[in-house]
Design a protein around this motif. Structure first.
Motif, mmCIF file in Angstrom:
data_model
loop_
_atom_site.group_PDB
_atom_site.id
_atom_site.type_symbol
_atom_site.label_atom_id
_atom_site.label_comp_id
_atom_site.label_asym_id
_atom_site.label_seq_id
_atom_site.Cartn_x
_atom_site.Cartn_y
_atom_site.Cartn_z
ATOM 1 N N PRO A 90 0.825 -1.218 0.000
ATOM 2 C CA PRO A 90 0.000 0.000 0.000
ATOM 3 C C PRO A 90 0.855 1.263 0.000
ATOM 4 O O PRO A 90 2.049 1.234 0.303
ATOM 5 N N GLY A 91 0.193 2.383 -0.317
ATOM 6 C CA GLY A 91 0.849 3.684 -0.229
ATOM 7 C C GLY A 91 0.788 4.478 -1.508
ATOM 8 O O GLY A 91 0.807 3.930 -2.612
ATOM 9 N N ALA A 92 0.661 5.815 -1.328
ATOM 10 C CA ALA A 92 0.704 6.766 -2.452
ATOM 11 C C ALA A 92 -0.338 6.445 -3.518
ATOM 12 O O ALA A 92 -0.056 6.524 -4.715
ATOM 13 N N GLY A 93 -1.535 6.060 -3.088
ATOM 14 C CA GLY A 93 -2.615 5.813 -4.039
ATOM 15 C C GLY A 93 -2.351 4.666 -4.995
ATOM 16 O O GLY A 93 -2.895 4.650 -6.097
ATOM 17 N N GLY A 94 -1.515 3.730 -4.592
ATOM 18 C CA GLY A 94 -1.235 2.564 -5.427
ATOM 19 C C GLY A 94 0.035 2.684 -6.234
ATOM 20 O O GLY A 94 0.452 1.715 -6.888
ATOM 21 N N THR A 95 0.696 3.840 -6.209
ATOM 22 C CA THR A 95 1.864 4.032 -7.070
ATOM 23 C C THR A 95 3.112 3.318 -6.542
ATOM 24 O O THR A 95 4.012 2.987 -7.310
ATOM 25 N N ILE A 96 3.193 3.077 -5.224
ATOM 26 C CA ILE A 96 4.364 2.351 -4.701
ATOM 27 C C ILE A 96 4.363 0.918 -5.226
ATOM 28 O O ILE A 96 5.378 0.399 -5.709
ATOM 29 N N GLY A 97 3.209 0.281 -5.141
ATOM 30 C CA GLY A 97 3.118 -1.090 -5.638
ATOM 31 C C GLY A 97 3.254 -1.176 -7.148
ATOM 32 O O GLY A 97 3.922 -2.075 -7.672
ATOM 33 N N SER A 98 2.625 -0.245 -7.858
ATOM 34 C CA SER A 98 2.710 -0.299 -9.320
ATOM 35 C C SER A 98 4.130 -0.037 -9.796
ATOM 36 O O SER A 98 4.590 -0.633 -10.774
ATOM 37 N N ARG A 99 4.841 0.835 -9.088
ATOM 38 C CA ARG A 99 6.231 1.105 -9.487
ATOM 39 C C ARG A 99 7.102 -0.137 -9.283
ATOM 40 O O ARG A 99 7.998 -0.422 -10.072
ATOM 41 N N ARG A 100 6.820 -0.890 -8.218
ATOM 42 C CA ARG A 100 7.598 -2.108 -7.982
ATOM 43 C C ARG A 100 7.411 -3.098 -9.136
ATOM 44 O O ARG A 100 8.370 -3.707 -9.607
ATOM 45 N N VAL A 101 6.179 -3.239 -9.593
ATOM 46 C CA VAL A 101 5.925 -4.164 -10.701
ATOM 47 C C VAL A 101 6.510 -3.612 -11.998
ATOM 48 O O VAL A 101 7.025 -4.359 -12.829
ATOM 49 N N LYS A 102 6.431 -2.312 -12.166
ATOM 50 C CA LYS A 102 6.992 -1.695 -13.378
ATOM 51 C C LYS A 102 8.484 -2.019 -13.523
ATOM 52 O O LYS A 102 8.967 -2.246 -14.635
ATOM 53 N N HIS A 103 9.201 -2.046 -12.401
ATOM 54 C CA HIS A 103 10.643 -2.321 -12.445
ATOM 55 C C HIS A 103 10.964 -3.803 -12.296
ATOM 56 O O HIS A 103 12.145 -4.164 -12.267
ATOM 57 N N ALA A 104 9.956 -4.637 -12.167
ATOM 58 C CA ALA A 104 10.203 -6.069 -11.964
ATOM 59 C C ALA A 104 10.696 -6.714 -13.252
ATOM 60 O O ALA A 104 10.504 -6.197 -14.358
ATOM 61 N N ARG A 105 11.319 -7.858 -13.092
ATOM 62 C CA ARG A 105 11.789 -8.606 -14.258
ATOM 63 C C ARG A 105 10.578 -9.097 -15.054
ATOM 64 O O ARG A 105 9.648 -9.683 -14.487
ATOM 65 N N PRO A 106 10.545 -8.887 -16.364
ATOM 66 C CA PRO A 106 9.365 -9.275 -17.165
ATOM 67 C C PRO A 106 9.346 -10.761 -17.486
ATOM 68 O O PRO A 106 9.479 -11.169 -18.648
ATOM 69 N N ASP A 107 9.218 -11.570 -16.467
ATOM 70 C CA ASP A 107 9.261 -13.026 -16.646
ATOM 71 C C ASP A 107 7.925 -13.691 -16.338
ATOM 72 O O ASP A 107 7.835 -14.923 -16.337
ATOM 73 N N GLY A 108 6.890 -12.881 -16.035
ATOM 74 C CA GLY A 108 5.582 -13.460 -15.744
ATOM 75 C C GLY A 108 5.411 -13.888 -14.306
ATOM 76 O O GLY A 108 4.360 -14.447 -13.969
ATOM 77 N N TYR A 109 6.408 -13.662 -13.448
ATOM 78 C CA TYR A 109 6.317 -14.090 -12.051
ATOM 79 C C TYR A 109 5.984 -12.928 -11.112
ATOM 80 O O TYR A 109 5.921 -13.112 -9.908
ATOM 81 N N THR A 110 5.829 -11.731 -11.657
ATOM 82 C CA THR A 110 5.413 -10.584 -10.856
ATOM 83 C C THR A 110 4.317 -9.855 -11.632
ATOM 84 O O THR A 110 4.567 -9.347 -12.734
ATOM 85 N N LEU A 111 3.125 -9.805 -11.050
ATOM 86 C CA LEU A 111 1.976 -9.197 -11.710
ATOM 87 C C LEU A 111 1.389 -8.116 -10.818
ATOM 88 O O LEU A 111 1.706 -8.020 -9.628
ATOM 89 N N LEU A 112 0.517 -7.326 -11.405
ATOM 90 C CA LEU A 112 -0.110 -6.212 -10.680
ATOM 91 C C LEU A 112 -1.621 -6.257 -10.890
ATOM 92 O O LEU A 112 -2.094 -6.532 -11.995
#
Length: 467
Positions: A90-112
């Motif tokens: 949680p935090g910042a209207g959802g942007t903390i979590g979305s930013r984490r996924v945005k920078h995640a490795r694009p391997d299908g193991y991290t979704l938002l």
């Protein structure tokens, strides 16, 4: 007789250079070896380990509840061979979590899982990115919003509310989660009457907005239908439904369009993957979501939550996102001030410092200028200071590497442990108290085992999100 004394200040002597090069060579080889093993895992069938689903809100909220309903259906009906693990960020209207996924490795193991807040965040200045930074997987469910006031409010319908907002701009307090759909519901309404304006107050989720109305801190707010049905017995009254047509559970509530305001605001739960995720893995997740939405338990639960069991994929999903984007952009306030990228500045500072220190060390060695002789105590302090500085720089580099997810957790942690161990054991090796070969082998084994065990502990036992 063996000389067991040593001078810590001699740690940087020219004769120690080959030993250091060997140690750094071991670290590089370890990074490549563990990294190659890690990459080989991605070439296998998908999925072969649990999939992390980041819900960028606190547990117990609407998005979290929706995600867990789908998660239970996927596990009950074995729609995926591996678990779907929900991680609340949680935090910042959802942007903390979305930013984490945005920078995640694009391997299908991290979704938002994030509703149209991913669209409103950029237009409100909460984030510098929007849907274009992700691969949309599917849109599931659709929850219409309701505009509501307290039971004792003088406003009997949407027309009377908007009339007052036009006659006395900024006099009506609108409780909202700034930058989120509840905020944009108010912006859409006031855009329909020139000169009308609400005074927005940052409140948070639905429960907090309801508390603001009850406590007299706000005059009006917007809720999902499920939230409104839940809070209605405690003293709030709906003025309008922000949907295309009336809802079966609230047949007497007129839509905003029926009252002369062409406004629609419906929350759909969108599933996202990092940009670059292979298409076949996106389709695997989308198939599982579509199948989960067709199960009886999901249909029954969504009906209780007043959510329409919609599933959008492919072209339909793209068209829906573009339509919502246009609708939000029309009423978006001016963008906020974008903050500097402090993380990049820190990374640049560490790199420049390391380069400057290397140039200085090479220059001193080439000049042949002998090191200034100091007393034993002063030399020890100087050596300890250099040790602490080296450990600090490596630690900062380790944290930045994890932050940007440049290297996965296991290899970078193994290399970090090896380097820190080498710095701490360096004086003992140079004084010949322990042999360099034995120390290197022991540290290699310990660093690899430690990083693997830590990764298993955090991800499988504590269910903590790691790169």
């Amino acid at each position: 007789m063996r000389n067991t004394s040593y001078h810590v200040g001699s740690f940087d002597a020219p004769r120690s250079l080959p030993w250091r090069l060997r140690w750094w060579g071991c670290a590089t080889a370890l990074l490549l070896l563990v990294g190659c093993v890690d990459r080989e895992q991605h070439a296998d069938a998908y999925p072969r380990r649990p999939i992390k689903l980041v819900v960028p809100f606190a547990a117990g909220g609407g998005s979290d509840t929706f995600g867990r309903v789908i998660q239970n259906a996927i596990e009950t009906h074995r729609l995926l061979p591996e678990r779907l693990v929900i991680i609340n960020v949680p935090g910042a209207g959802g942007t903390i979590g979305s930013r984490r996924v945005k920078h995640a490795r694009p391997d299908g193991y991290t979704l938002l899982l994030l509703h149209e807040g991913i669209l409103t965040a950029r237009h409100s200045g909460s984030a510098s990115y929007s849907a274009e930074a992700f691969v949309p997987i599917a849109g599931t469910g659709n929850a219409t919003q309701v505009v509501a006031v307290r039971d004792d409010s003088p406003y009997s319908d949407l027309r009377s509310l908007m009339r007052e907002a036009a006659l006395h701009p900024d006099s009506i307090v609108f409780s909202a989660n700034i930058g989120a759909p509840s905020h944009f519901a108010g912006l859409m309404l006031q855009s329909k009457i020139p000169g009308s304006s609400f005074r927005y107050t940052q409140t948070g989720g639905g429960a907090k907005r309801f508390a603001a109305l009850q406590g007299g801190h706000a005059d009006v707010s917007s809720f999902s239908i499920a939230e409104y049905v839940q809070f209605k017995p405690s003293g709030i009254r709906a003025l309008a439904l922000l949907g295309p047509e009336r809802h079966a559970d609230l047949p007497d509530l007129a839509t905003a369009t029926e009252q002369g305001f062409s406004v629609e605001s419906q929350n759909m739960q969108f599933w996202w993957a990092p940009l670059g995720t292979p298409r076949e893995r996106v389709e695997t997740i989308a198939d599982a979501l579509s199948a989960a939405m067709q199960t009886d338990e999901v249909r029954e639960t969504l009906a209780e939550m007043k959510i329409t069991d919609t599933v959008l994929r492919g072209a339909e999903l793209e068209a829906e996102l573009q339509q919502r984007e246009r609708r939000i952009a029309e009423v978006a306030p001016s963008a906020g001030v974008e903050l500097p990228n402090f993380a990049m500045f820190a990374l640049g500072g560490v790199i420049l410092t390391a380069v400057a220190a290397s140039i200085r060390a090479v220059g001193r060695r080439r000049s042949g200028v002998p090191r200034r002789t100091t007393d034993r105590e002063g030399g020890d302090r100087s050596a300890h200071t250099r040790q602490l500085a080296a450990i600090g720089c490596i630690t900062i580099g380790y944290v930045i590497t994890l932050q940007f997810q440049l290297v996965r957790f296991v290899p970078v942690t193994a290399v970090y442990a090896l380097l820190i161990g080498g710095i701490l054991l360096g004086p003992l090796i140079q004084s010949r108290r322990i042999k360099a070969a034995k120390a290197t082998i022991a540290l290699l084994v310990v660093s690899v085992l430690m990083s693997v065990v830590m990764h298993h502990l955090f991800t499988e036992v504590l269910v903590v999100d790691l790169p």
